[in-house]
Scaffold this motif. Structure first.
Motif, PDB file in Angstrom:
ATOM      1  N   ALA A 108      17.358  51.487  49.723  1.00 48.43           N
ATOM      2  CA  ALA A 108      16.881  52.090  50.975  1.00 48.43           C
ATOM      3  C   ALA A 108      17.037  51.102  52.106  1.00 48.43           C
ATOM      4  O   ALA A 108      16.068  50.714  52.738  1.00 48.43           O
ATOM      5  CB  ALA A 108      15.429  52.503  50.816  1.00 48.43           C
ATOM      6  N   ARG A 124      19.059  60.763  56.061  1.00 49.14           N
ATOM      7  CA  ARG A 124      18.851  60.079  54.772  1.00 49.14           C
ATOM      8  C   ARG A 124      17.466  60.368  54.216  1.00 49.14           C
ATOM      9  O   ARG A 124      17.294  60.646  53.017  1.00 49.14           O
ATOM     10  CB  ARG A 124      19.049  58.573  54.990  1.00 49.14           C
ATOM     11  N   SER A 155      23.010  55.502  52.723  1.00 50.04           N
ATOM     12  CA  SER A 155      22.330  54.221  52.542  1.00 50.04           C
ATOM     13  C   SER A 155      23.286  53.037  52.560  1.00 50.04           C
ATOM     14  O   SER A 155      22.857  51.888  52.635  1.00 50.04           O
ATOM     15  CB  SER A 155      21.556  54.207  51.213  1.00 50.04           C
ATOM     16  N   TRP A 157      22.373  60.652  49.670  1.00 49.52           N
ATOM     17  CA  TRP A 157      21.507  59.476  49.854  1.00 49.52           C
ATOM     18  C   TRP A 157      22.307  58.194  49.727  1.00 49.52           C
ATOM     19  O   TRP A 157      22.150  57.252  50.509  1.00 49.52           O
ATOM     20  CB  TRP A 157      20.379  59.511  48.830  1.00 49.52           C
TER      21      TRP A 157
END
Length: 516
Positions: A15, A118, A100, A96
């Motif tokens: 993340a 995201r 990321s 994602w």
């Protein structure tokens, strides 16, 4: 292999808060593509959950008083739902991951829209994972079925147990808390975004409310004290076999820009002389959003109708001429019948497309049932052609029937019970549907979320399972098998085609990973 997927399900995603698009235009196109992917996945997951809630016979809210064993039909329906659910989850995983990744040489903090996109992928994935677990976990008999291998996606046994471990783990709850705090901060500093993100913000608010309520009710999310640590450590790493050179294909319809297909224009040109009106084309385009939620390797079917010259030659038989007379066609020409019955559709079927290619295909696409050129339709990564074992008269009747459906909208509900809207296989199915005066093609329907459908993959499955039996109703004309490693489609054989329906739908990842 099992160890790999254990890692996949027990790990989470990076993340990083530092990522930036290479240019404003590229960033905008990419963001819109990702938003489209997330919306499609969210709608599909919501549909699955809503259907599960109507099936208390399959998914009881409380453990049954007595242990039970699901019937074969019940087990198959549970497996089908689980496979579709995982399919949408994988799409969100891929979104994602791409969102990321920090692009080479970029040091600036990611913009608010990219972060919100995201975050929406994370929330959708997490929220509907908890929804599915809530509905599926009460009955041990259901859990047994869910832990069987999911062949069509390539997941091994115990997938459900690993899935639960991943989404009921304290780390993902902490990650949610940290991302939620970051979203509040970024939204406040960036102000309100444009209209394109309105639906995104609404989805974020709805999913956040669900997750916070789930946290209060079940104690899953009471981990705010770990939020800072999650951000500092960068979350956890995605382990998903998207190889370089493949993931870059993903765009608006594919989730990245670029229309590069493994089937070449030369191969399509060479295929044309082998085709006959009434042939059925099966097509696969890797990474298209329309593939998501459809079971199996083959997602699309189309009907080859040829042009006026081809039809005139192919349908000029004594039997057809007699039939044309019964239809009131004095000159006994099939083209006259088409033009008389469907003047508007026929006129459009004679108009070249923007590239100057003549329409020779009728198919149901997102814009509805339309005529397309072979060059347009066969621009794909894998293509197969099947020929019905029917008389030319029955094939002529099927082509005539297909013109009935021209202009009807696409059936996003995938419901074969109505004719007002059609999906790709529904057009083929209903054009060849048996009637009193003709044998037609009879395929078994399957149930997807309670709706009877015929999938392209099941056409191949039926072909394989009825091969050299009285029930066989198709012959293989050609099979061009996409080879990602070679960067082209290669004509393959009957044996490979018959086995193709068994492939995991992410078969290209297996090819790409073979040399790693």
């Amino acid at each position: 292999m099992r160890a790999f997927w254990m890692v996949f399900f027990s790990c989470f995603f990076l993340a990083p808060l530092l990522a930036h698009a290479a240019s404003a235009d590229e960033a905008g196109q990419r963001s819109e593509g990702e938003m489209a992917a997330i919306r499609k996945a969210r709608e599909g997951l919501a549909d699955i959950v809503a259907y599960m809630e109507t099936r208390s016979d399959l998914f009881p809210t409380r453990p049954p008083a007595k242990k039970r064993v699901l019937t074969p039909a019940q087990s198959q329906e549970v497996r089908d739902l689980w496979g579709r659910f995982l399919d949408y989850q994988l799409m969100l995983d891929a979104s994602w991951r791409r969102l990321s990744e920090r692009e080479h040489g970029q040091e600036k903090s990611e913009d608010a829209v990219r972060f919100a996109t995201r975050y929406a992928a994370f929330l959708t994935r997490y929220r509907y994972a908890l929804e599915f677990i809530r509905l599926a976990d009460a009955d041990p008999a259901v859990r047994i079925v869910l832990n069987e291998p999911v062949t069509e996606i390539g997941f091994p046994e115990r997938s459900y147990a690993d899935f639960k471990f991943r989404f009921l783990h304290v780390a993902i709850a902490s990650e949610f808390a940290s991302l939620s705090a970051a979203y509040v901060t970024m939204s406040a500093s960036a102000g309100r975004s444009g209209g394109k993100t309105t639906l995104l913000r609404q989805a974020i608010r709805e999913d956040e409310r669900y997750l916070w309520r789930a946290g209060r009710a079940h104690g899953l999310l009471n981990t705010l004290r770990n939020a800072g640590q999650i951000v500092q450590e960068g979350g956890s790493k995605l382990v998903f076999p998207l190889q370089k050179g493949v993931s870059e294909w993903m765009g608006q319809t594919r989730v990245a820009s670029g229309e590069r297909f493994l089937m070449s224009a030369d191969q399509t040109a060479a295929l044309h002389p082998r085709l006959r009106p009434g042939d059925i084309l099966l097509e696969r385009r890797e990474w298209y959003l329309s593939n998501i939620g459809l079971p199996g390797f083959w997602p699309h079917a189309a009907l080859y109708i040829g042009d006026a010259e081809e039809r005139s030659a192919y349908f000029d038989t004594p039997e057809i001429r007699v039939w044309l007379k019964t239809q009131g066609i004095a000159d006994e020409r099939f083209e006259t019948l088409l033009q008389t019955r469907h003047p508007h559709a026929y006129r459009l079927s004679q108009q070249p497309d923007e590239a100057g290619a003549m329409p020779r295909i009728i198919e149901a696409l997102g814009k509805g049932v339309v005529f397309t050129s072979l060059e347009y339709s066969a621009a794909a990564d894998s293509v197969a052609v099947l020929r019905p074992r029917l008389s030319r008269l029955e094939i002529a009747q099927a082509v005539l029937k297909s013109f009935d459906y021209y202009g009807r909208p696409y059936d996003f509900d995938f419901d074969f019970r109505t004719d007002g809207q059609l999906v790709c296989t529904e057009l083929v199915f209903k054009s060849y549907r048996p009637e009193k005066d003709r044998q037609g093609l009879d395929w078994p329907l399957v149930s997807i979320a309670g709706r009877p459908v015929l999938t392209a993959n099941n056409i191949v499955r039926h072909f394989d399972e009825t091969w050299q039996t009285p029930a066989q109703n198709l012959d293989l004309v050609a099979f061009f098998d996409g080879n990602a490693r070679a960067g082209r489609a290669e004509e393959s054989d009957l044996k490979s085609f018959r086995a193709s329906w068994r492939r995991p739908k992410w078969h290209i990842l297996v090819q790409e990973g073979a040399d790693q």
